[in-house]
Design a protein around this motif. Structure first.
Motif, PDB file in Angstrom:
ATOM      1  N   VAL A 315       0.839  -1.200   0.000  1.00  5.68           N
ATOM      2  CA  VAL A 315       0.000   0.000   0.000  1.00  5.68           C
ATOM      3  C   VAL A 315       0.872   1.248   0.000  1.00  5.68           C
ATOM      4  O   VAL A 315       0.587   2.227  -0.711  1.00  5.68           O
ATOM      5  N   GLU A 316       1.942   1.238   0.769  1.00  9.40           N
ATOM      6  CA  GLU A 316       2.874   2.370   0.771  1.00  9.40           C
ATOM      7  C   GLU A 316       3.464   2.579  -0.616  1.00  9.40           C
ATOM      8  O   GLU A 316       3.589   3.715  -1.092  1.00  9.40           O
ATOM      9  N   PHE A 317       3.814   1.482  -1.283  1.00 12.68           N
ATOM     10  CA  PHE A 317       4.350   1.551  -2.646  1.00 12.68           C
ATOM     11  C   PHE A 317       3.329   2.186  -3.593  1.00 12.68           C
ATOM     12  O   PHE A 317       3.678   3.044  -4.415  1.00 12.68           O
ATOM     13  N   ILE A 318       2.064   1.802  -3.472  1.00 14.90           N
ATOM     14  CA  ILE A 318       1.003   2.363  -4.314  1.00 14.90           C
ATOM     15  C   ILE A 318       0.841   3.857  -4.038  1.00 14.90           C
ATOM     16  O   ILE A 318       0.805   4.682  -4.957  1.00 14.90           O
ATOM     17  N   GLU A 319       0.716   4.200  -2.765  1.00 14.22           N
ATOM     18  CA  GLU A 319       0.448   5.599  -2.398  1.00 14.22           C
ATOM     19  C   GLU A 319       1.593   6.526  -2.778  1.00 14.22           C
ATOM     20  O   GLU A 319       1.371   7.642  -3.259  1.00 14.22           O
ATOM     21  N   LYS A 320       2.823   6.079  -2.602  1.00 11.14           N
ATOM     22  CA  LYS A 320       3.957   6.942  -2.900  1.00 11.14           C
ATOM     23  C   LYS A 320       4.280   7.007  -4.399  1.00 11.14           C
ATOM     24  O   LYS A 320       4.971   7.937  -4.832  1.00 11.14           O
TER      25      LYS A 320
END
Length: 378
Positions: A315-320
């Protein structure tokens, strides 16, 4: 399928391959690329479009879509309903060459008819299809004559595959793109003996474009192959987008430059498709590698899953990555989260998949809200 009799009669009576517009979800508009070439748009309104989809490559038993879609069509319809409830707007399908060609120059009519049927289902459900072709995932479906072909014969056969598929898909608003091949690779410094790459759970997801570089550069081989396939598609369909989903070697090797999205190879590809599975504790490294593919064209992470990292890290990868990414495509294998949890043989893998499907569904609304961008005229 929610057909009405008059729609069926109208479709069957039409002499041209055009699709019956009365059965098309009104939210489904042809997609294109913005004037500055940086993102996808709906061609009817100019509004930005962000891909949020799933790979629908096989079911829970490992069967590939084109191995059961004729005999068990109801299963496909049910799965598309479940994908819609997840909040996806795109479904990536994988078509095996051996299922679509009876010979190097003769297509299988039943397979093409079923592809038409799938397009109609996607139109009704409001899905865009990422159509990935030339798959040789199951060796049992690879014709012996295909394996015996030379490089040029094989490329000719592959071009005929794409001509046949594009002739069926050209008029459908449900087509997002043609993905030329899943993760193509090249020969090494010495000649190879096998067209397929390594096996993973009984499937062969990578395929070589050549067995012998014969003194050619990697850019020369990849560029010639891409142009050959694009020419074949454009012969039948000059409307829809073309891409090729690649392994991000920049990430795998920790540096370097893209091959298929280099200036020498990728000029005729409409947007960039890469497959990213961030490693645990390496989200920053994955983001840095992903930026190497931000070359001034729309960029889609065509495969992603918490395979090597935690759900939170993905999710962090997607958001960033959202500031420079135009879409993400995960996976759906025919079982909704609740079914996975209630399965009598539920495993850790089932639990991980179920949890991720819940998270994917929750993220769908966030992606849609955050990317409600104004039209390019505003």
């Amino acid at each position: 399928m929610r057909w009405i009799l008059l729609t069926i009669v109208g479709c069957l009576a039409a002499a041209a391959p055009a699709y019956c517009q009365s059965s098309v979800d009104p939210s489904l508009a042809p997609l294109g690329i913005s004037e500055d070439q940086t993102h996808f748009i709906r061609t009817d309104t100019g509004e930005r479009f962000v891909v949020w989809g799933v790979n629908y490559d096989h079911n829970a038993a490992g069967e590939l879509l084109d191995e059961y879609w004729i005999d068990r069509w109801d299963e496909v319809v049910e799965d598309f309903e479940e994908i819609r409830l997840l909040g996806a707007n795109c479904v990536r399908i994988h078509l095996q060459l051996g299922k679509f060609l009876d010979s190097h120059d003769r297509a299988n009519p039943a397979a093409l008819d079923q592809l038409r049927k799938l397009l109609e289902l996607a139109e009704q459900q409001g899905f865009y299809l990422d159509i990935t072709g030339l798959a040789c995932y199951h060796k049992a479906n690879i014709p012996e004559w295909y394996d015996r072909q030379s490089e040029q014969e094989r490329w000719r056969t592959q071009a005929f595959f794409w001509e046949s598929v594009a002739s069926v898909c050209r008029d459908s608003p449900a087509v997002f793109c043609y993905d030329l091949m899943n993760e193509p690779i090249l020969a090494g410094k010495t000649p190879e003996s096998e067209w397929l790459g390594g096996e993973l759970d009984g499937k062969f997801f990578t395929q070589r474009l050549t067995l012998d570089m014969a003194g050619r550069s990697r850019q020369e081989v990849a560029g010639a192959w891409v142009s050959r396939m694009v020419d074949a598609i454009k012969k039948e369909d000059d409307r829809h987008l073309v891409t090729v989903g690649v392994i991000p070697w920049v990430f795998v090797f920790g540096g370097g430059k893209p091959l298929f999205y280099s200036p020498e190879v990728g000029a005729r590809l409409d947007f960039v498709s890469v497959h990213f599975y961030p490693n645990q504790g390496e989200v920053a490294e994955a983001l840095e590698a992903l930026r190497a593919y931000d070359i001034g064209k729309p960029l889609v992470v065509e495969e992603m899953f918490p395979l090597k990292c935690s759900e939170d890290e993905l999710v962090e990868f997607i958001e960033k990555s959202a500031e420079f990414i135009d879409g993400w495509i995960s996976f759906y294998w025919g079982q909704p989260a609740e079914q996975l949890r209630q399965s009598p043989d539920a495993s850790i893998a089932h639990a991980i998949t179920a949890s991720w499907l819940d998270r994917f569904h929750a993220l769908a609304a966030e992606v849609s809200r955050d990317w409600e961008a104004p039209s390019q005229d505003e």
